[in-house]
Write a protein that holds these residues in place. Structure first.
Motif, PDB file in Angstrom:
ATOM      1  N   ASP A 112      -1.868   4.858   3.645  1.00 28.62           N
ATOM      2  CA  ASP A 112      -2.833   5.929   3.384  1.00 28.62           C
ATOM      3  C   ASP A 112      -4.214   5.350   3.120  1.00 28.62           C
ATOM      4  O   ASP A 112      -5.227   5.946   3.495  1.00 28.62           O
ATOM      5  CB  ASP A 112      -2.365   6.798   2.210  1.00 28.62           C
ATOM      6  N   GLY A 113      -4.289   4.169   2.510  1.00 28.19           N
ATOM      7  CA  GLY A 113      -5.590   3.522   2.330  1.00 28.19           C
ATOM      8  C   GLY A 113      -6.109   3.073   3.691  1.00 28.19           C
ATOM      9  O   GLY A 113      -7.260   3.323   4.060  1.00 28.19           O
ATOM     10  N   GLU A 138       2.631   5.250   5.983  1.00 25.62           N
ATOM     11  CA  GLU A 138       3.548   5.139   4.843  1.00 25.62           C
ATOM     12  C   GLU A 138       2.711   5.511   3.611  1.00 25.62           C
ATOM     13  O   GLU A 138       1.977   4.688   3.066  1.00 25.62           O
ATOM     14  CB  GLU A 138       4.136   3.726   4.800  1.00 25.62           C
ATOM     15  N   ASN A 140       1.718   6.563   0.041  1.00 24.08           N
ATOM     16  CA  ASN A 140       2.108   6.536  -1.372  1.00 24.08           C
ATOM     17  C   ASN A 140       0.994   7.004  -2.298  1.00 24.08           C
ATOM     18  O   ASN A 140       1.148   6.970  -3.524  1.00 24.08           O
ATOM     19  CB  ASN A 140       2.605   5.131  -1.776  1.00 24.08           C
ATOM     20  N   VAL A 142      -1.688   5.623  -3.094  1.00 17.85           N
ATOM     21  CA  VAL A 142      -2.417   4.535  -3.781  1.00 17.85           C
ATOM     22  C   VAL A 142      -2.623   3.355  -2.830  1.00 17.85           C
ATOM     23  O   VAL A 142      -1.990   3.264  -1.787  1.00 17.85           O
ATOM     24  CB  VAL A 142      -1.652   4.003  -5.034  1.00 17.85           C
ATOM     25  N   TYR A 143      -3.525   2.464  -3.243  1.00 13.31           N
ATOM     26  CA  TYR A 143      -3.644   1.167  -2.571  1.00 13.31           C
ATOM     27  C   TYR A 143      -2.650   0.238  -3.266  1.00 13.31           C
ATOM     28  O   TYR A 143      -2.990  -0.422  -4.244  1.00 13.31           O
ATOM     29  CB  TYR A 143      -5.047   0.575  -2.731  1.00 13.31           C
ATOM     30  N   GLY A 144      -1.416   0.213  -2.777  1.00 12.92           N
ATOM     31  CA  GLY A 144      -0.380  -0.575  -3.454  1.00 12.92           C
ATOM     32  C   GLY A 144      -0.725  -2.056  -3.508  1.00 12.92           C
ATOM     33  O   GLY A 144      -0.653  -2.680  -4.566  1.00 12.92           O
TER      34      GLY A 144
END
Ligand SMILES: Cc1ncc(C[n+]2csc(CCOP(=O)(O)OP(=O)(O)O)c2C)c(N)n1
Ligand code: SF4
Ligand SMILES: [Mg+2]
Length: 351
Positions: A112-113, A138, A140, A142-144
């Motif tokens: 998403d980022g 994918e 989530n 956030v920037y995992g």
């Protein structure tokens, strides 16, 4: 460390597919993501989908950007072509590869980022150009990889792990994909493999821009109370519009269905999509209705999943550009250098 090879030993009892490959032949290196990360379930679904569809691994090209999600192509399809590009640039690199060789099956994996922030323009143009690919985000929220900052898909009001609320509006990638002209748009959840695997298979069989937004909880930074991308939240708020079965052209085609409740759509490769409607009034062939439905349910805090939009007569980039049918690496010298007479004739048309 980001790369651990898997032992090559295969259990002799593993069943082969029509090509003689086992499921293990579609796997990649051992994942180094956090245990329980939703992204690993998506990798497993991709492995399962490609194995079941008897896809030759060497005919698949997997491309990604940067992020935990973009690392995942290392963990599946170890014998396929792979290119890990720059943050947000997967769509343009994939478009270039597709222009050079239209014969491969293109799988773009992003986060998403990667797709809704730095790569938003790239995402938009790959959809409107109709690049023949499966584009999986994918998602989530956030920037995992960089420790859990909110991404542009985080819902307004969603809470971070430290309890800080997100004040910005969320970008909904499925609505954007539908509006921009993608011919196949779906949303799923990494924890729902019964829905995700056939959705990936249908997207692989689709000859056009196929987009899948897959909610994929980040167990380390975005799986707490107050998050709208956690396992608990998505399970409680999931509103599926249909159940999807894919019957590939190679299998004997036998379908039994209750009239009125099931819609059968044939794709160009002969595969049949069998859609059992859960939301009675949902029409997968209407962009306007899909957008309306998504907005209506989003306002109620629901996450709509399933096959959301499908154009059964998709057009893809090569037909717009009228490019040569042969991949560039298979053109011989006479195709590439047609001679001075042909060049003279071409120049004459431009004068
Ligand atoms: C040009 C550039 N800017 C910023 C970064 C830092 N960076 C690496 S991954 C990432 C975000 C990844 O988030 P997402 O795509 O959602 O993937 P996730 O890790 O959540 O799966 C950022 C900002 C970078 N690598 N390159
Ligand atoms: S940080 Fe989050 S997204 Fe990255 S591997 Fe860990 S759980 Fe997955
Ligand atoms: Mg992310």
């Amino acid at each position: 460390m980001s790369f651990l090879p898997k032992p090559k030993l295969h259990h002799p009892g593993l069943l082969p597919n029509a090509l003689g490959y086992t499921r293990r032949d579609y796997e990649g290196a051992i994942s180094t993501l956090c245990a329980g990360c939703g992204h690993d379930s998506i990798s497993a679904a991709i492995v399962h989908a490609c194995f079941q569809m008897d896809l030759p691994p060497h005919r698949i090209a997997k491309l990604s950007g940067i992020g935990c999600s973009s690392k995942t192509p290392t963990y599946f399809l170890g014998s396929s072509h792979g290119f890990n590009s720059v943050h947000g640039r997967m769509p343009s690199v994939l478009t270039g590869a597709n222009l050079a060789n239209r014969d491969l099956i293109y799988l773009g994996v992003s986060g998403d980022g990667d797709s809704a922030s730095i790569g938003l323009g790239q995402f938009a143009h790959s959809m409107r150009r109709g690049v023949n690919m499966v584009y999986i985000v994918e998602n989530n929220g956030v920037y995992g990889l960089t420790k859990g900052q909110f991404s542009a898909t985080a819902d307004k009001g969603a809470k971070s792990k430290r309890g800080v609320a997100n004040n910005d509006e969320a970008i909904d990638l499925v609505s954007m994909a539908i509006q921009l002209g993608a011919s196949f748009v779906g949303r799923s959840f990494s924890g729902d493999k019964a829905q995700l695997i056939p959705l990936i298979q249908a997207a692989l069989a689709h000859p056009g821009a196929a987009f899948i937004d897959c909610i994929s909880p980040c167990v380390t930074f975005n799986n707490h109370q107050g998050s709208t991308k956690s396992f608990d939240y998505v399970r409680e708020h999931n509103e599926a519009v249909n159940m999807l079965d894919v019957i590939t052209g190679r299998d004997e085609i036998t379908v039994d269905y209750a009239p009125g409740a099931v819609e059968i759509v044939e794709q160009h490769d002969g595969s049949l999509l069998r859609l059992r409607k859960l939301a009675g009034d949902y029409d997968v062939s209407s962009r306007a209705e899909a957008l309306n439905f998504l907005q209506h349910h989003h306002a109620k805090g629901e996450i709509v999943t399933g096959l959301l939009y499908l154009d059964p007569e998709p057009e893809e980039m090569h037909s717009h550009l009228k490019t040569a049918a042969t991949p560039l690496n298979a053109l011989d010298e006479t195709d590439l250098c047609p001679g001075s007479a042909a060049l003279e004739a071409l120049n004459a048309t431009l004068r």
